[in-house]
Design a protein around this motif. Structure first.
Motif, PDB file in Angstrom:
ATOM      1  N   PRO A  47      39.913  56.359  38.008  1.00 21.54           N
ATOM      2  CA  PRO A  47      40.735  56.149  36.803  1.00 21.54           C
ATOM      3  C   PRO A  47      42.234  56.126  37.081  1.00 21.54           C
ATOM      4  CG  PRO A  47      39.118  57.909  36.477  1.00 21.54           C
ATOM      5  CD  PRO A  47      39.174  57.639  37.933  1.00 21.54           C
ATOM      6  N   GLN A  48      42.659  56.611  38.243  1.00 24.48           N
ATOM      7  CA  GLN A  48      44.095  56.749  38.491  1.00 24.48           C
ATOM      8  C   GLN A  48      44.631  55.784  39.540  1.00 24.48           C
ATOM      9  OE1 GLN A  48      45.189  60.380  40.975  1.00 24.48           O
ATOM     10  NE2 GLN A  48      43.197  61.039  40.197  1.00 24.48           N
ATOM     11  N   THR A  49      43.827  54.811  39.963  1.00 22.70           N
ATOM     12  CA  THR A  49      44.257  53.927  41.030  1.00 22.70           C
ATOM     13  C   THR A  49      44.105  52.456  40.657  1.00 22.70           C
ATOM     14  OG1 THR A  49      42.060  54.165  42.024  1.00 22.70           O
ATOM     15  CG2 THR A  49      43.840  55.516  42.951  1.00 22.70           C
ATOM     16  N   ASP A  50      45.037  51.665  41.147  1.00 19.08           N
ATOM     17  CA  ASP A  50      44.990  50.222  41.038  1.00 19.08           C
ATOM     18  C   ASP A  50      44.197  49.650  42.208  1.00 19.08           C
ATOM     19  OD1 ASP A  50      46.402  47.665  39.830  1.00 19.08           O
ATOM     20  OD2 ASP A  50      46.633  47.505  42.001  1.00 19.08           O
ATOM     21  N   ARG A  51      43.843  48.387  42.098  1.00 26.26           N
ATOM     22  CA  ARG A  51      43.150  47.685  43.180  1.00 26.26           C
ATOM     23  C   ARG A  51      43.904  47.831  44.508  1.00 26.26           C
ATOM     24  NH1 ARG A  51      38.550  44.359  44.708  1.00 26.26           N
ATOM     25  NH2 ARG A  51      39.297  42.640  45.995  1.00 26.26           N
ATOM     26  N   VAL A  52      45.232  47.699  44.483  1.00 28.07           N
ATOM     27  CA  VAL A  52      45.990  47.743  45.725  1.00 28.07           C
ATOM     28  C   VAL A  52      45.894  49.113  46.389  1.00 28.07           C
ATOM     29  CG1 VAL A  52      48.221  48.391  44.695  1.00 28.07           C
ATOM     30  CG2 VAL A  52      48.157  47.088  46.812  1.00 28.07           C
ATOM     31  N   THR A  53      45.856  50.167  45.609  1.00 30.95           N
ATOM     32  CA  THR A  53      45.756  51.507  46.179  1.00 30.95           C
ATOM     33  C   THR A  53      44.365  51.739  46.763  1.00 30.95           C
ATOM     34  OG1 THR A  53      47.402  52.301  44.606  1.00 30.95           O
ATOM     35  CG2 THR A  53      46.035  53.964  45.681  1.00 30.95           C
ATOM     36  N   ARG A  54      43.352  51.192  46.117  1.00 31.34           N
ATOM     37  CA  ARG A  54      42.002  51.337  46.650  1.00 31.34           C
ATOM     38  C   ARG A  54      41.867  50.615  47.981  1.00 31.34           C
ATOM     39  NH1 ARG A  54      38.989  50.301  40.773  1.00 31.34           N
ATOM     40  NH2 ARG A  54      40.020  52.065  39.725  1.00 31.34           N
ATOM     41  N   LEU A  55      42.424  49.413  48.065  1.00 34.14           N
ATOM     42  CA  LEU A  55      42.412  48.695  49.348  1.00 34.14           C
ATOM     43  C   LEU A  55      43.195  49.478  50.406  1.00 34.14           C
ATOM     44  CD1 LEU A  55      43.058  45.038  48.103  1.00 34.14           C
ATOM     45  CD2 LEU A  55      40.883  45.981  48.893  1.00 34.14           C
ATOM     46  N   SER A  56      44.317  50.047  50.014  1.00 30.66           N
ATOM     47  CA  SER A  56      45.143  50.808  50.962  1.00 30.66           C
ATOM     48  C   SER A  56      44.419  52.046  51.469  1.00 30.66           C
ATOM     49  CB  SER A  56      46.458  51.211  50.294  1.00 30.66           C
ATOM     50  OG  SER A  56      47.228  50.087  49.948  1.00 30.66           O
ATOM     51  N   LEU A  57      43.754  52.754  50.568  1.00 30.71           N
ATOM     52  CA  LEU A  57      43.029  53.946  50.986  1.00 30.71           C
ATOM     53  C   LEU A  57      41.901  53.598  51.951  1.00 30.71           C
ATOM     54  CD1 LEU A  57      42.944  55.872  47.597  1.00 30.71           C
ATOM     55  CD2 LEU A  57      44.058  56.641  49.700  1.00 30.71           C
ATOM     56  N   ALA A  58      41.233  52.470  51.721  1.00 31.52           N
ATOM     57  CA  ALA A  58      40.177  52.046  52.637  1.00 31.52           C
ATOM     58  C   ALA A  58      40.749  51.711  54.008  1.00 31.52           C
ATOM     59  CB  ALA A  58      39.435  50.841  52.060  1.00 31.52           C
ATOM     60  N   ALA A  59      41.868  50.991  54.041  1.00 33.20           N
ATOM     61  CA  ALA A  59      42.483  50.627  55.317  1.00 33.20           C
ATOM     62  C   ALA A  59      42.999  51.858  56.052  1.00 33.20           C
ATOM     63  CB  ALA A  59      43.614  49.632  55.083  1.00 33.20           C
ATOM     64  N   ALA A  60      43.586  52.803  55.323  1.00 33.80           N
ATOM     65  CA  ALA A  60      44.100  54.017  55.957  1.00 33.80           C
ATOM     66  C   ALA A  60      42.975  54.842  56.573  1.00 33.80           C
ATOM     67  CB  ALA A  60      44.866  54.851  54.936  1.00 33.80           C
ATOM     68  N   LYS A  61      41.864  54.967  55.861  1.00 34.00           N
ATOM     69  CA  LYS A  61      40.743  55.722  56.408  1.00 34.00           C
ATOM     70  C   LYS A  61      40.201  55.069  57.679  1.00 34.00           C
ATOM     71  CE  LYS A  61      36.306  57.847  55.295  1.00 34.00           C
ATOM     72  NZ  LYS A  61      35.704  57.492  56.606  1.00 34.00           N
ATOM     73  N   GLU A  62      40.079  53.738  57.651  1.00 40.09           N
ATOM     74  CA  GLU A  62      39.588  53.070  58.858  1.00 40.09           C
ATOM     75  C   GLU A  62      40.533  53.294  60.035  1.00 40.09           C
ATOM     76  OE1 GLU A  62      38.082  48.736  60.555  1.00 40.09           O
ATOM     77  OE2 GLU A  62      39.404  48.789  58.815  1.00 40.09           O
TER      78      GLU A  62
END
Length: 415
Positions: A84-99
């Motif tokens: 509920p607190q994230t935009d599409r861009v933040t979700r993509l960023s979190l995925a890239a950061a974890k990888e």
């Protein structure tokens, strides 16, 4: 990931790399592949990710093609409390950061307190989130606007969410220089490492594929209206008529070289040179940025094995970039490639994705292709790589230009 060691004897740029900043992790979200190795394999095959928009109904717009990240299921990458607190861009960023962090083989528990931070680049922030909440404000009233709107739209939100999720409490920040941002963020992270940080997560990811964002893209007047995905984005081509917008990008783990060596880290390459310039009235200065980056790396033009071009697919901009390259390397004097032809221009994510491509070129000793364009225009004298080229790659130059006059250049070097 193929291992490279940090203790081989070296001189010049190699010696600087051994005491400087090295990349030990890569995370990618791109229109032609989710995850670093999937994207890289698609890039070497020449598989494009430009296709008709699906994130909203674009049928009434003059431009209906974009580079969308495929197969990204939010719940596969984020806990439900973050949705509920994230935009599409933040979700993509979190995925890239974890990888990237998983790839580098270390975590916050192995680092000193406040020894690791985050610097990202963003051009649009959480545009889709912002559009949704503004619609709620105008149609329903302020009581229907999410409290998360206070930060979810903001340019720095990706940095904040990555630092919170991974407990990276060191010096952090965000840069906003449009297409140049991906390089500028890495350079800022390098400065933090020089000041004493051990590890930085850095790079750029962007996404603004929503009606509000699309209106902004169209207003610039630089998008191709071609409906054929294979012909819509043609850098350095005589038929170039604008670019395609995409989403995604790449994030990296940048480490102090000595600390990476001491923990036995695998290394993709070193960030050895960087420079940024700003255009004056009628005076493009991309070439100056490239020259200064080479000086920073301790290299001569003849040391560069490949250039990852900005590749605007605008006739005037392409001529200017080709002229800058010819002045530095000679006409057709160095292999030039633009794998972004497969993804579209990703705003702040574009230069970061080029850095990832440069690092994997160093690893695999291959230059990825430019697609669409088969023969550069006569007034663009570049040695354009249009099929994968197996060759020695020791030093790569990445160029980026941001709207408003920003120019950045970076050198990546093998160890």
């Amino acid at each position: 990931m193929t291992t490279a060691t940090l203790d081989r004897p070296a001189a010049g740029a190699g010696a600087r790399a051994a005491t400087g900043s090295v990349v030990t992790g890569i995370g990618v979200t791109a229109p032609n592949g989710l995850g670093t190795e999937a994207w890289w394999a698609a890039t070497l095959r020449g598989t494009g990710g430009i296709r008709p928009l699906t994130r909203f109904d674009a049928s009434r717009y003059p431009v209906r093609l974009a580079g969308e990240v495929p197969g990204f299921v939010d719940t596969d990458h984020l806990p439900s409390r973050l949705l509920p607190q994230t935009d599409r861009v933040t979700r993509l960023s979190l995925a890239a950061a974890k990888e990237a962090l998983d790839d580098c083989g270390t975590g916050p528990d192995a680092l000193p307190d406040y020894g690791a931070g985050v610097v990202t680049a963003s051009s649009a922030g959480g545009f889709e989130f912002g559009q949704r909440e503004l619609q709620a404000l105008w149609s329903k009233g302020g009581q229907h606007v999410s409290a998360y709107q206070s930060f979810a739209w903001f340019y720095a939100v990706n940095t904040g969410q990555i630092s919170i999720r991974h407990q990276l409490r060191g010096s952090s920040g965000v840069v906003v220089t449009e297409q140049a941002g991906g390089l500028d963020a890495i350079a800022h992270a390098r400065r933090q490492i020089r000041k004493g940080a051990t590890l930085m997560v850095t790079g750029g990811v962007d996404s603004a594929l929503c009606p509000w964002g699309w209106a902004a893209h169209l207003a610039a007047g630089e998008l191709s209206e071609t409906t054929d995905p294979a012909r819509a984005y043609l850098p350095f081509d005589a038929a170039a008529n604008g670019h395609v917008v995409g989403e995604g990008g790449a994030l990296f783990v940048l480490e102090n070289a000595t600390a990476a060596h001491d923990r036995g880290a695998d290394v993709y390459g070193a960030f050895t040179g960087y420079a940024a310039t700003f255009d004056g009235p009628g005076t493009p200065r991309l070439g100056d940025a490239a020259r200064l980056a080479l000086t920073d790396a301790g290299l001569n033009p003849g040391d560069i094995d490949v250039v990852f071009a900005d590749a605007a697919a605008d006739r005037a901009a392409d001529r200017a970039e080709a002229a800058a390259l010819a002045a530095l390397f000679g006409p057709r004097g160095v292999p030039v490639t633009a794998p972004k032809s497969m993804t579209g221009r990703l705003l702040a994510g574009g230069a970061s994705l080029d850095v990832a491509a440069a690092l994997l070129s160093l690893r695999d000793q291959v230059i990825p292709p430019t697609t669409g364009t088969t023969t550069p225009a006569a007034d663009c004298p570049v040695d354009l790589v249009t099929t994968p080229r197996d060759t020695t790659v020791r030093h790569a130059l990445v160029l980026a230009r941001g709207r408003g006059g920003f120019n950045s250049a970076a050198v990546l070097s093998a160890l």
